[in-house]
Design an enzyme around this catalytic site. Structure first.
Site, mmCIF file in Angstrom:
data_model
loop_
_atom_site.group_PDB
_atom_site.id
_atom_site.type_symbol
_atom_site.label_atom_id
_atom_site.label_comp_id
_atom_site.label_asym_id
_atom_site.label_seq_id
_atom_site.Cartn_x
_atom_site.Cartn_y
_atom_site.Cartn_z
ATOM 1 N N MET A 56 0.834 -1.196 0.000
ATOM 2 C CA MET A 56 0.000 0.000 0.000
ATOM 3 C C MET A 56 0.878 1.260 0.000
ATOM 4 S SD MET A 56 -2.697 -1.780 -0.133
ATOM 5 C CE MET A 56 -3.502 -3.260 0.458
ATOM 6 N N SER A 57 0.679 2.166 0.948
ATOM 7 C CA SER A 57 1.400 3.434 0.912
ATOM 8 C C SER A 57 2.824 3.361 1.443
ATOM 9 C CB SER A 57 0.612 4.513 1.662
ATOM 10 O OG SER A 57 -0.488 4.921 0.884
ATOM 11 N N VAL A 58 3.279 2.198 1.847
ATOM 12 C CA VAL A 58 4.718 2.024 2.056
ATOM 13 C C VAL A 58 5.436 2.263 0.726
ATOM 14 C CG1 VAL A 58 6.511 0.332 2.651
ATOM 15 C CG2 VAL A 58 4.441 0.493 4.035
#
Length: 450
Positions: A160-162
Site C-alpha cells: 500500500m502506501s509504504v
C-alpha cells in the site's frame, strides 16, 4: 463533464479507499463490527480454491468483489492475479542470506495499548491487528517470523502506501548523488505540470508533502478530487460518456492550488504520483525500473517485486508496490545500517541522515494526527522523534516498516485490517514495537545463530 461516483467501477473505489486515504488520519476510526482475525481467515474461508472455485468463493477485479472485507484478506496477497502489473526485477544474482537467531519468548512480551490500562501480549496484538505476516530483525538477524492466513514466506503482499516511502527514498538518493535539485520547481523538471498546482512547488515540498494543492479525499463528496484520481488511474475501460483524464499523468495536470506551498503537511497521494513523474523524467526510467536498478538488484532480494499500473502502463507511485515480507525486512535493515547492505553502499549515508533528522514538526502538527504528536514527515518517511529516534513507513490496513536505531531492531509487518486508517491499529501496534525493542535490548539471544 464532472466525474460522479456512480460512474466509478467498484474496483476504482476500492483502490482509492485503500491506497489514497490518509494514514492514521485525524478522523476517528470506523466503528463497524467486523469478524475477528480467526473468523475472517482467508484460508479458512476458502477464497479462490478449486478449478474453478465455487461461485460464492470467486473474487473478481472488475466488479470490486476482491476488495470487500473479508475477501480482501485473500486479495492483498494475490494482487498480481487480479490486475495489470509491471515487474521490479531483482536481477539474476544469488539472494543475500538473512541470518537467523530465532527465539521463542517474544510472543509473551506485554505492553499497554494507547488509552488502555489492560496489558496486551505481542501474540494477541497480532490477531487484534489482522496480521498476515511479521518479521523482527535484531542486529541483522531474524529473531521472529510468523505468517497467517494465505500469506507464506514465498508469497507477496501489497505494501500500500509504504510504496511512497520507496519513492521518497529514491528521491533522497538522487538528491544526495546530485542528480536531483530539491529546491528547483517541479515545472522545471516536468513542464507539463507548469499550469497545475504542482508547477511552482519545489521538489522538496513534494518530498515532504507540504504542497498547497486541492486534493479532497472526502468520499462522501461526489465532486471530490479523489474520485477523478481514481477514474484516471483505473485501468479498466471508461464509460462511453467519460471525458476526464485517462492516466495518472493526465490527472496530475488538472490538480489546482489550495493554500500555500511549504506551510503545512498534508498527506495527499497525488504528491507521490507527481514526485514519481519527476524521478521518471530525470532518470529516463519508470519508477519500477528505477527501483530495480538503484535498490532491488543490489539488495540481495529473494524475489522480484511488482507494481500495479494504469491503462498506459504507468506504475502507481502512490501505493502500487507488492513484495515479500523478508525483502521488506532486508530493505529496512539496509536503511538501519545507513544504506549499506549486501556488501555495498546502496544508499548514500547523506540520504539516510536526511531521512532520520525528520522534517518540520510544526508543519506536521497542523495535520492533526492525534496519535502521532511530536512526529514529522521527511522524504516520505514518518519520523517519531522518540528517545530511540525510531522512524517508519506506513500503509493502510496495517502495512508497516519500523526501524529503531538504538535497539538495532527492524520490524516489517503485512496486515489486512478491515479499517483502512492506521488510527485503528496504532494503539496496539506502536506500543508493541517499543515494548519489543526494550525487551530485545535487555535480553541475550536464546538460541545460537544458524
Amino acid at each position: 463533464m464532472p466525474y460522479h461516483p456512480s460512474h466509478l467501477t467498484a474496483f476504482a473505489f476500492a483502490a482509492v479507499l485503500t491506497l489514497s486515504m490518509a494514514l492514521a488520519g485525524p478522523a476517528h476510526a470506523e466503528t463497524t463490527a467486523f469478524p475477528d482475525a480467526i473468523e475472517s481467515d482467508p484460508a479458512r474461508l476458502g477464497w479462490m480454491v478449486g478449478s474453478p472455485p465455487p461461485p460464492d468463493r470467486i473474487l473478481r477485479f472488475e466488479d470490486g468483489s476482491y476488495f470487500r472485507f473479508p475477501a480482501m484478506r485473500w486479495s492483498v496477497s494475490h494482487f498480481r492475479q487480479l490486475m495489470p502489473t509491471i515487474n521490479v526485477s531483482r536481477g539474476t544474482a544469488a539472494a543475500g542470506r538473512l541470518r537467523q537467531a530465532l527465539r521463542d519468548d517474544i510472543d509473551d512480551v506485554t505492553f499497554l495499548p494507547m488509552g488502555s490500562d489492560r496489558p496486551m501480549s505481542w501474540r494477541d496484538a497480532l490477531l487484534e491487528n489482522y496480521t498476515d505476516g511479521i518479521i523482527v530483525l535484531h542486529k541483522g538477524r531474524v529473531v521472529y517470523e510468523r505468517y497467517f492466513g494465505v500469506l507464506t514466506r514465498e508469497g507477496q503482499h501489497g505494501v500500500m502506501s509504504v510504496t511512497k516511502t520507496f519513492v521518497g527514498t529514491l528521491a533522497a538518493m538522487m538528491v544526495a548523488d546530485g542528480e536531483l535539485d530539491p529546491e528547483r520547481k517541479v515545472e522545471e523538471y516536468v513542464p507539463e505540470l507548469a499550469r497545475s498546482a504542482f508547477g511552482n512547488a519545489t521538489v522538496r515540498q513534494l518530498m515532504d508533502m507540504t504542497t498547497g494543492i486541492r486534493f479532497s479525499e472526502d468520499y462522501a463528496d461526489p465532486n471530490a478530487d479523489v474520485w477523478a484520481h481514481a477514474a484516471a488511474g483505473n485501468p479498466l475501460p471508461k464509460p462511453a460518456d467519460y471525458q476526464g483524464p485517462r492516466s495518472y499523468y493526465e490527472f496530475l495536470q488538472t490538480v489546482q492550488p489550495e493554500g500555500t506551498h511549504g506551510e503545512a503537511f498534508h498527506y495527499r497521494t497525488a504528491n507521490t504520483d507527481a514526485l514519481g513523474w519527476v524521478l521518471a523524467r530525470v532518470s529516463g526510467r519508470s519508477i519500477a525500473q528505477l527501483l530495480s536498478e538503484k535498490i532491488w538488484r543490489k539488495l540481495g532480494a529473494e524475489q522480484d517485486a511488482y507494481m500495479s499500473v494504469d491503462s498506459t502502463g504507468t506504475p502507481f507511485a502512490g501505493g502500487g508496490l507488492n513484495m515479500s515480507l523478508r525483502d521488506l525486512a532486508r530493505f529496512g535493515e539496509m536503511i538501519r545500517q545507513d544504506g549499506r547492505y549486501n556488501g555495498q553502499q546502496i544508499i548514500p549515508k547523506a540520504a539516510i541522515a536526511d531521512i532520520r533528522q525528520g522534517g518540520s514538526k510544526e508543519a506536521f502538527s497542523k495535520a492533526g494526527y492525534a496519535l502521532l504528536a511530536g512526529w514529522s514527515y521527511r522524504n516520505m518517511w514518518w519520523v517519531t522523534h522518540n528517545p530511540h529516534g525510531a522512524f517508519m513507513a506506513r500503509g493502510v490496513h496495517g502495512q508497516a516498516l519500523y526501524i529503531d536505531p538504538v535497539a538495532e531492531m527492524v520490524i516489517a509487518r503485512f496486515a489486512s485490517h478491515p479499517v483502512a486508517t492506521n488510527a485503528a491499529n496504532d494503539p496496539t501496534s506502536l506500543p508493541a514495537y517499543q515494548a519489543v525493542a526494550a525487551y530485545l535490548m535487555g535480553r541475550k539471544q536464546v538460541t545460537p545463530e544458524k
